[in-house]
Design an enzyme around this catalytic site. Sequence first.
Site, PDB file in Angstrom:
ATOM      1  NE  ARG A  42      -0.749  -9.714  -0.129  1.00  0.00           N
ATOM      2  CZ  ARG A  42      -0.627  -9.531   1.184  1.00  0.00           C
ATOM      3  NH1 ARG A  42      -1.249  -8.524   1.767  1.00  0.00           N
ATOM      4  NH2 ARG A  42       0.096 -10.340   1.897  1.00  0.00           N
TER       5      ARG A  42
ATOM      6  CG  ASP B  51      -4.224  -1.191  -4.967  1.00  0.00           C
ATOM      7  OD1 ASP B  51      -4.140  -1.853  -3.922  1.00  0.00           O
ATOM      8  OD2 ASP B  51      -3.499  -0.203  -5.221  1.00  0.00           O
TER       9      ASP B  51
ATOM     10  CE1 TYR C 160       2.009  -3.448 -10.181  1.00  0.00           C
ATOM     11  CE2 TYR C 160       4.200  -3.435  -9.210  1.00  0.00           C
ATOM     12  CZ  TYR C 160       2.868  -3.819  -9.174  1.00  0.00           C
ATOM     13  OH  TYR C 160       2.405  -4.591  -8.140  1.00  0.00           O
TER      14      TYR C 160
ATOM     15  NE  ARG D  69      -3.929   3.597  -7.369  1.00  0.00           N
ATOM     16  CZ  ARG D  69      -4.998   3.260  -6.651  1.00  0.00           C
ATOM     17  NH1 ARG D  69      -5.143   2.013  -6.228  1.00  0.00           N
ATOM     18  NH2 ARG D  69      -5.912   4.159  -6.360  1.00  0.00           N
TER      19      ARG D  69
END
Lengths: 246, 246
Positions: A50, A52, A111, A198
Amino acid sequence: MTRFALTVEFDGRPYMGWQRQHHGPSVQAAIERAAHAITGEEIAVHAAGRTDAGVHGLGMRAHLDLTRPFTPFRLMEALNAKLRPDPIAILDCEIVPDDWHARFSCIGRHYEFRIVTRRAPLTVERGLAWRIPAPLDVAAMADGAARLVGRHDFTTFRSAHCQADSPLRTLDRLDVVAEGDRISVFASARSFLHHQVRSMVGCLALVGEGKWTPEDITAALEARDRTALGFNAPPDGLYFLRADYP
Amino acid sequence: MTRFALTVEFDGRPYMGWQRQHHGPSVQAAIERAAHAITGEEIAVHAAGRTDAGVHGLGMRAHLDLTRPFTPFRLMEALNAKLRPDPIAILDCEIVPDDWHARFSCIGRHYEFRIVTRRAPLTVERGLAWRIPAPLDVAAMADGAARLVGRHDFTTFRSAHCQADSPLRTLDRLDVVAEGDRISVFASARSFLHHQVRSMVGCLALVGEGKWTPEDITAALEARDRTALGFNAPPDGLYFLRADYP
């Protein structure tokens, strides 16, 4: 029933995130709507991860089950046609075994976080990178990043809303790659905690700015305390690159 | 009076092009409006080149004259502040001699045209590249491109609205560079005719698709006839990269 695995690219800017939400558009809802338009069936789409609100996908993996027969190519073309004008594209589609699961079968997630260091605002890349107005010390960032690689309790780098059972994760890669005023942080793990990438990038940026030392990264990690977090980077620069399966 | 040279980056998607227009927004008008907001003066901004609607700039050069004293840094910061939320950024600002002219002093202009070859629609790059749904023969495109380098009458590759006195231009570079499904065409010349880069790229794409041979590029060039043009590429993929001065 046939299970199809999708490779999905999307621009995260208009979405509340991957997951279906009551209060706004999501990537999942857009693909489910397109699949419903094609088949007339209520379709559930499951993804490797999932993301953001505002986070992008270049190679998200997902799956869905259809009762009507389709060739993978025809399904991909039909989904792309129905997804217009949403900035979501099905890059690849293949038939997989019924027990293949985009989320539960996934054994690696990758990522990239893109930073642009300059004073001037972004134009063509607005919403597609994190602009930091001063040059960063890339060597110090790499030193800090190396301290996070391995198996650790990442409580400090985990959102208060994280639903994972355990804060233990094994970070396989956290590389800082610079070229001119562009810095990319590449992160790989079997799985990540909510906001982990993040949060790690936010703290590495503090190191790059000289506000933190690389040792402060170790201290933050060892604190196992969300309040020890320096900074959570904005979603703009984050891209889900790809997922690995056995 | 002080003359300032600007280096300008802009996202061309919302604009009718660089040049001020009565019927829509332009990059020039936005910068002139920002300069007026700062100084109260009516300011004219001159650029190295005029770009079409939808064409982007990564390093456009421009100049303006101010009677009020400014440091280049302060002027750049003030312009960037007033330009918000327009996707236009002043990357650099310097004081130049009064006879320096962004257009007339320019001795070299460099463009990049970005192509993405894939069936799926673009998402994060929508409006930022030209999508072609099939793979292209890059070697054939490079062969075709080499035939355009040098001093030629480029009438075939010139818009009917081109205002240049002569169709003669010296093309210094036309390189085709491929990486995965991305192809960039780099074009350099002292100056270009209106639509020249897009027209050359449009014909090279025909060569890449196998609809034209590299020899057809030579034939189109030698025809010196706009009706011999194969295809004019869309503006989306075109970027003004930089301008050279003595």
